[in-house]
Write a protein that holds these residues in place. Structure first.
Motif, short mmCIF file in Angstrom:
data_model
loop_
_atom_site.label_atom_id
_atom_site.label_comp_id
_atom_site.label_asym_id
_atom_site.label_seq_id
_atom_site.Cartn_x
_atom_site.Cartn_y
_atom_site.Cartn_z
N GLN A 38 -75.69 -104.99 -178.06
CA GLN A 38 -76.51 -106.02 -178.68
C GLN A 38 -76.60 -105.73 -180.18
O GLN A 38 -76.36 -104.60 -180.63
N ARG A 39 -76.96 -106.76 -180.95
CA ARG A 39 -77.00 -106.61 -182.40
C ARG A 39 -78.01 -105.56 -182.83
O ARG A 39 -77.74 -104.72 -183.70
N ASP A 40 -79.20 -105.58 -182.24
CA ASP A 40 -80.30 -104.74 -182.69
C ASP A 40 -80.67 -103.66 -181.69
O ASP A 40 -80.59 -103.87 -180.47
N SER A 41 -81.09 -102.54 -182.23
CA SER A 41 -81.76 -101.52 -181.43
C SER A 41 -83.25 -101.67 -181.70
O SER A 41 -83.73 -101.38 -182.79
N GLU A 42 -83.98 -102.19 -180.73
CA GLU A 42 -85.37 -102.55 -180.93
C GLU A 42 -86.28 -101.34 -180.74
O GLU A 42 -86.40 -100.77 -179.66
N ASN A 43 -86.92 -100.93 -181.86
CA ASN A 43 -87.92 -99.86 -181.85
C ASN A 43 -87.40 -98.53 -181.29
O ASN A 43 -88.16 -97.72 -180.77
N THR A 44 -86.09 -98.32 -181.43
CA THR A 44 -85.47 -97.08 -180.98
C THR A 44 -84.35 -96.71 -181.95
O THR A 44 -83.57 -97.58 -182.35
N TRP A 45 -84.27 -95.45 -182.31
CA TRP A 45 -83.17 -95.00 -183.15
C TRP A 45 -81.88 -94.97 -182.34
O TRP A 45 -81.81 -94.30 -181.31
N ARG A 46 -80.89 -95.71 -182.78
CA ARG A 46 -79.59 -95.82 -182.10
C ARG A 46 -78.56 -95.02 -182.89
O ARG A 46 -78.33 -95.29 -184.08
N LEU A 47 -77.92 -94.07 -182.26
CA LEU A 47 -76.88 -93.28 -182.90
C LEU A 47 -75.58 -94.07 -182.89
O LEU A 47 -75.03 -94.39 -181.84
N LEU A 48 -75.07 -94.39 -184.08
CA LEU A 48 -73.87 -95.22 -184.21
C LEU A 48 -72.61 -94.41 -184.48
O LEU A 48 -71.53 -94.76 -184.01
N ALA A 49 -72.74 -93.35 -185.27
CA ALA A 49 -71.57 -92.56 -185.64
C ALA A 49 -72.01 -91.12 -185.88
O ALA A 49 -73.13 -90.87 -186.33
N SER A 50 -71.10 -90.18 -185.59
CA SER A 50 -71.42 -88.77 -185.71
C SER A 50 -70.12 -87.98 -185.80
O SER A 50 -69.03 -88.55 -185.67
N PRO A 51 -70.19 -86.66 -185.96
CA PRO A 51 -68.97 -85.86 -185.93
C PRO A 51 -68.61 -85.36 -184.53
O PRO A 51 -67.69 -84.56 -184.38
N THR A 52 -69.33 -85.83 -183.51
CA THR A 52 -69.17 -85.31 -182.16
C THR A 52 -68.70 -86.39 -181.19
O THR A 52 -68.65 -87.57 -181.51
N SER A 53 -68.42 -85.97 -179.97
CA SER A 53 -67.96 -86.89 -178.92
C SER A 53 -69.10 -87.74 -178.38
O SER A 53 -68.87 -88.57 -177.49
#
Length: 248
Positions: free
Chosen positions: A132-147
């Motif tokens: 979905q477009r938005d992560s509502e009231n929650t921190w959404r991890l989009l990119a990182s250096p890990t799997s």
């Protein structure tokens, strides 16, 4: 340490405004760790950005309205939207062009230039479909250096987003590592941090070894970066690299 970056730090007068986040805290580096540059674009109608090179940049396209057709020298052709992100890892040399469609609705989004972990890595393009477009009231991890994520940086860099509702109080997510620097960017809306630091659209806060409370009366869309400032980072990328000598 808490250091506010207000909207006057942005450079440019056209549809793309550029932020070099390091200028507010350093006279020697235009970036903060692996966070080299953030472009906030707003385009009405259609615009063609002709084929152009990138060298040693990792560019995450975080677009929230409108759509962009991406074409590059590695043979990739795809469309980026508010629910389909792209990470382009340029490495030694990489060309691409963009066809921005802001006709049915104005295009708005971020291009985030992350410094790679090493010089001249192999070019790579990765797409990520969001549920979905938005992560509502929650921190959404989009990119990182890990799997943990499909979109993977080569440096110690993490990217989150959160669309918080009016009247909400929240904190930053737990750091993947204790020795990281945070950059909180307000994409839309406004917030107040620790009861006295007001941030609105196009403003940011650098957070080093501090616990913060974020309150919004109106609602806000936020983007959060974590970076290891002293990690392995190549700082001479074409766009993400240090531009301190060009500040003026």
């Amino acid at each position: 340490m808490l250091k506010k970056i207000d909207k006057t730090a942005f450079m440019g007068h056209g549809p793309i405004q550029t932020l070099y986040p390091g200028y507010t805290i350093s006279g020697s580096d235009s970036g903060i760790g692996s966070i080299g540059r953030i472009d906030h674009a707003y385009v009405r109608g259609k615009q063609h950005i002709a084929m152009h090179p990138h060298v040693n940049d990792e560019i995450l396209s975080y677009f929230r309205a409108g759509k962009v057709e991406h074409i590059d020298s590695e043979g990739y052709k795809d469309t980026i939207t508010s629910t389909r992100l792209m990470l382009m890892k340029a490495g030694k040399l990489f060309y691409h062009e963009e066809l921005i469609d802001g006709q049915s609705e104005p295009f708005e989004g971020l291009q985030i230039f992350i410094r790679p972990g090493a010089k001249n890595l192999k070019p790579e393009v990765t797409f990520q479909n969001l549920g979905q477009r938005d992560s509502e009231n929650t921190w959404r991890l989009l990119a990182s250096p890990t799997s943990q994520t499909t979109l993977r940086f080569s440096s110690q860099s993490w990217l989150y987003d959160n669309n918080v509702s009016a009247g909400t109080i929240t904190e930053l997510p737990e750091m993947p590592d204790n020795d990281l620097t945070a950059l909180l960017y307000i994409y839309q809306g406004s917030v107040q941090v620790n009861g006295h630091i007001d941030l609105e659209k196009n403003e940011a806060l650098i957070v080093v070894k501090e616990v913060i409370s974020i309150k919004t009366g109106t609602g806000a869309e936020m983007v959060l970066f974590y970076t290891a400032e002293h990690g392995s980072i190549f700082k001479d990328g074409m766009f993400s690299g240090n531009k301190a000598s060009f500040k003026d």
